[in-house]
Write a protein that holds these residues in place. Structure first.
Motif, PDB file in Angstrom:
ATOM      1  N   MET A  51     -16.628  -1.079  -4.395  1.00  0.00           N
ATOM      2  CA  MET A  51     -16.873  -2.280  -3.599  1.00  0.00           C
ATOM      3  C   MET A  51     -16.683  -1.935  -2.128  1.00  0.00           C
ATOM      4  SD  MET A  51     -15.083  -5.987  -4.025  1.00  0.00           S
ATOM      5  CE  MET A  51     -15.169  -7.236  -2.758  1.00  0.00           C
TER       6      MET A  51
ATOM      7  N   THR B  88     -16.498  -3.745   1.660  1.00  0.00           N
ATOM      8  CA  THR B  88     -16.350  -5.017   2.366  1.00  0.00           C
ATOM      9  C   THR B  88     -16.508  -4.789   3.868  1.00  0.00           C
ATOM     10  OG1 THR B  88     -14.690  -5.602   0.711  1.00  0.00           O
ATOM     11  CG2 THR B  88     -14.898  -7.072   2.606  1.00  0.00           C
TER      12      THR B  88
ATOM     13  N   ASP C 252      -5.584  -0.904   2.259  1.00  0.00           N
ATOM     14  CA  ASP C 252      -5.811  -1.364   3.629  1.00  0.00           C
ATOM     15  C   ASP C 252      -4.504  -1.323   4.410  1.00  0.00           C
ATOM     16  OD1 ASP C 252      -7.247  -2.422   5.768  1.00  0.00           O
ATOM     17  OD2 ASP C 252      -6.908  -4.497   5.160  1.00  0.00           O
TER      18      ASP C 252
ATOM     19  N   GLU D 178     -14.675  -1.992   8.054  1.00  0.00           N
ATOM     20  CA  GLU D 178     -15.307  -1.872   6.747  1.00  0.00           C
ATOM     21  C   GLU D 178     -14.433  -1.006   5.858  1.00  0.00           C
ATOM     22  OE1 GLU D 178     -19.735  -2.032   6.130  1.00  0.00           O
ATOM     23  OE2 GLU D 178     -19.387   0.103   5.883  1.00  0.00           O
ATOM     24  N   MET D 179     -14.358  -1.378   4.597  1.00  0.00           N
ATOM     25  CA  MET D 179     -13.563  -0.600   3.646  1.00  0.00           C
ATOM     26  C   MET D 179     -14.332  -0.490   2.342  1.00  0.00           C
ATOM     27  SD  MET D 179      -9.678  -1.213   2.231  1.00  0.00           S
ATOM     28  CE  MET D 179      -9.995  -2.820   1.504  1.00  0.00           C
ATOM     29  N   LYS D 180     -14.341   0.701   1.787  1.00  0.00           N
ATOM     30  CA  LYS D 180     -15.017   0.931   0.503  1.00  0.00           C
ATOM     31  C   LYS D 180     -13.992   1.472  -0.482  1.00  0.00           C
ATOM     32  CE  LYS D 180     -18.567   3.969  -1.432  1.00  0.00           C
ATOM     33  NZ  LYS D 180     -19.814   4.670  -1.097  1.00  0.00           N
ATOM     34  N   VAL D 181     -13.904   0.854  -1.633  1.00  0.00           N
ATOM     35  CA  VAL D 181     -12.922   1.281  -2.637  1.00  0.00           C
ATOM     36  C   VAL D 181     -13.638   1.672  -3.923  1.00  0.00           C
ATOM     37  CG1 VAL D 181     -10.825   0.666  -3.883  1.00  0.00           C
ATOM     38  CG2 VAL D 181     -11.287  -0.402  -1.671  1.00  0.00           C
ATOM     39  N   SER D 182     -13.298   2.849  -4.454  1.00  0.00           N
ATOM     40  CA  SER D 182     -13.785   3.276  -5.770  1.00  0.00           C
ATOM     41  C   SER D 182     -12.662   3.077  -6.772  1.00  0.00           C
ATOM     42  CB  SER D 182     -14.185   4.748  -5.751  1.00  0.00           C
ATOM     43  OG  SER D 182     -15.200   4.968  -4.811  1.00  0.00           O
ATOM     44  N   TYR D 183     -12.935   2.276  -7.794  1.00  0.00           N
ATOM     45  CA  TYR D 183     -11.922   1.981  -8.807  1.00  0.00           C
ATOM     46  C   TYR D 183     -12.074   2.961  -9.954  1.00  0.00           C
ATOM     47  CZ  TYR D 183     -11.381  -2.157  -5.975  1.00  0.00           C
ATOM     48  OH  TYR D 183     -11.170  -2.997  -4.921  1.00  0.00           O
TER      49      TYR D 183
ATOM     50  N   GLY E  61      -7.515  -6.616   2.662  1.00  0.00           N
ATOM     51  CA  GLY E  61      -7.484  -6.455   1.213  1.00  0.00           C
ATOM     52  C   GLY E  61      -7.531  -7.788   0.487  1.00  0.00           C
TER      53      GLY E  61
ATOM     54  N   GLY F 253      -8.879  -5.744  -8.602  1.00  0.00           N
ATOM     55  CA  GLY F 253      -9.254  -4.685  -7.664  1.00  0.00           C
ATOM     56  C   GLY F 253      -9.010  -5.000  -6.197  1.00  0.00           C
ATOM     57  N   GLY F 254      -9.213  -6.244  -5.832  1.00  0.00           N
ATOM     58  CA  GLY F 254      -9.033  -6.621  -4.434  1.00  0.00           C
ATOM     59  C   GLY F 254      -7.618  -6.349  -3.947  1.00  0.00           C
ATOM     60  N   PHE F 255      -6.657  -6.502  -4.832  1.00  0.00           N
ATOM     61  CA  PHE F 255      -5.272  -6.284  -4.418  1.00  0.00           C
ATOM     62  C   PHE F 255      -4.956  -4.803  -4.288  1.00  0.00           C
ATOM     63  CE2 PHE F 255      -5.492 -10.500  -6.209  1.00  0.00           C
ATOM     64  CZ  PHE F 255      -4.941 -11.243  -5.181  1.00  0.00           C
TER      65      PHE F 255
ATOM     66  N   GLY G  21      -7.208  -2.922  -3.137  1.00  0.00           N
ATOM     67  CA  GLY G  21      -7.779  -2.794  -1.797  1.00  0.00           C
ATOM     68  C   GLY G  21      -6.783  -3.220  -0.731  1.00  0.00           C
ATOM     69  N   ALA G  22      -6.035  -4.278  -1.017  1.00  0.00           N
ATOM     70  CA  ALA G  22      -5.036  -4.758  -0.058  1.00  0.00           C
ATOM     71  C   ALA G  22      -3.961  -3.702   0.181  1.00  0.00           C
ATOM     72  CB  ALA G  22      -4.400  -6.053  -0.561  1.00  0.00           C
ATOM     73  N   MET G  23      -3.551  -3.023  -0.883  1.00  0.00           N
ATOM     74  CA  MET G  23      -2.544  -1.966  -0.750  1.00  0.00           C
ATOM     75  C   MET G  23      -3.074  -0.817   0.089  1.00  0.00           C
ATOM     76  SD  MET G  23      -1.583  -2.191  -4.765  1.00  0.00           S
ATOM     77  CE  MET G  23      -0.893  -0.564  -4.937  1.00  0.00           C
TER      78      MET G  23
END
Lengths: 150, 152
Positions: A90, A92, B73, B94-99, A61, B65-67, B69-71
């Motif tokens: 996004m 990654t 993940d 691989e990780m895909k996040v929809s905000y 993340g 948004g990246g954070f 994603g961190a949560m």
């Protein structure tokens, strides 16, 4: 008529300033260069110890957070005026383990700048040029004053 | 239940206690103010509570948004560890996040679940909710399960 928007005059103090937003400072952002004309931004990133996963590398993340910085900046500076580019989606790819506390080179660039959507991509490389992670994103162009920061 | 025949399970309550009392939390868990709040092994899901620090805000005041994603993940990775009965970890490929909506710093939670955990690949999904229970992000991820090595 007002003068045309001078992107460099606007973005230089923000990107080179000492007062980076918290999220930007956390990932150790140091600007290398950027181009409002071509829509790209390169920066060094150094992920702090607080981003360490159980394996001793950077948690995915936080890698995403660094890439999001470079890519969102690319999407912002390419617009005609003070603007942001909120990320819609996004993806990654975590290609190699990403080290903590080492300077990493990151790049975000605009793939297509549309009226309603901006597509970006980015990568993160080690100092010796090994590809560590890549990402693609879609975002929306938004003038800065459109934000209600309440 | 898992496909790979792990050793006998402990109860959901015991699993929860095991994580909540762990003294070997990786730094990234503390950074995000993470706390495992619920484990439902039969449904292969967990709930993780977060208290997102102000420092992860972007210039608009919302969480970058990246954070988020961190949560997510963090929650999805923990979900794999628990689903394997703490025998496997799963580095994310691989990780895909929809905000979907803005998230402000402060309390939030993530529900993560296993879609499939095979021998060579694991598929996970997660939803992130704000303090009012509004869905703010959805993520999917793939990972490779690997034998769990304890942090020294």
């Amino acid at each position: 008529m007002t003068a045309p928007f001078d992107a460099r005059a606007y973005w230089d103090p923000i990107l080179k300033g000492a007062q980076l937003p918290g999220a930007t400072a956390f990932v150790g952002f140091e600007l290398i260069d950027y181009s409002p004309e071509d829509g790209w931004c390169e920066a060094w990133f150094t992920l702090p110890i607080e981003a360490t996963n159980p394996g001793g590398h950077a948690q995915g993340g936080f890698i995403t957070a660094a890439l999001d910085e470079a890519m969102s900046l690319a999407g912002s500076i390419v617009q005609d005026g003070p603007a942001m580019s909120p990320t819609l989606q996004m993806t990654t790819s975590f290609i190699r383990p990403v080290p903590i506390g080492q300077r990493l080179r990151g790049r975000g660039c605009v793939v297509r700048r549309g009226r309603a959507a901006i597509f970006t991509e980015g990568w993160l490389k080690s100092a010796d040029d090994k590809l560590l992670a890549t990402a693609t994103a879609s975002c929306i162009p938004r003038a800065m004053n459109a934000y209600d920061t309440k | 239940m898992s496909e790979t025949g792990d050793k006998p399970r402990i109860s959901d309550a015991d699993m929860l206690a095991r994580f909540q009392n762990s003294k070997k939390r990786p730094p990234c868990s503390d950074t995000l103010g993470m706390r495992l709040a619920e484990v439902v092994q039969d449904e292969r899901r967990i709930r993780m509570d977060f208290d997102v620090p102000q420092m992860f805000a972007n210039p608009t005041g919302a969480v970058q948004g990246g954070f988020i994603g961190a949560m997510m993940d963090e929650a999805m990775s923990t979900c794999v560890i628990i689903d394997s009965n703490v025998t496997m970890t799963a580095p994310t490929l691989e990780m895909k996040v929809s905000y979907i909506s803005r998230l402000m710093p402060g309390p939030a939670h993530v529900d993560a679940r296993i879609l499939k955990r095979g021998r060579s690949a694991a598929f996970m999904e997660a939803d992130c909710f704000d303090a009012d229970g509004k869905l703010v992000a959805r993520a999917t991820a793939t990972a490779i399960p690997m034998p769990f090595k304890r942090l020294s």
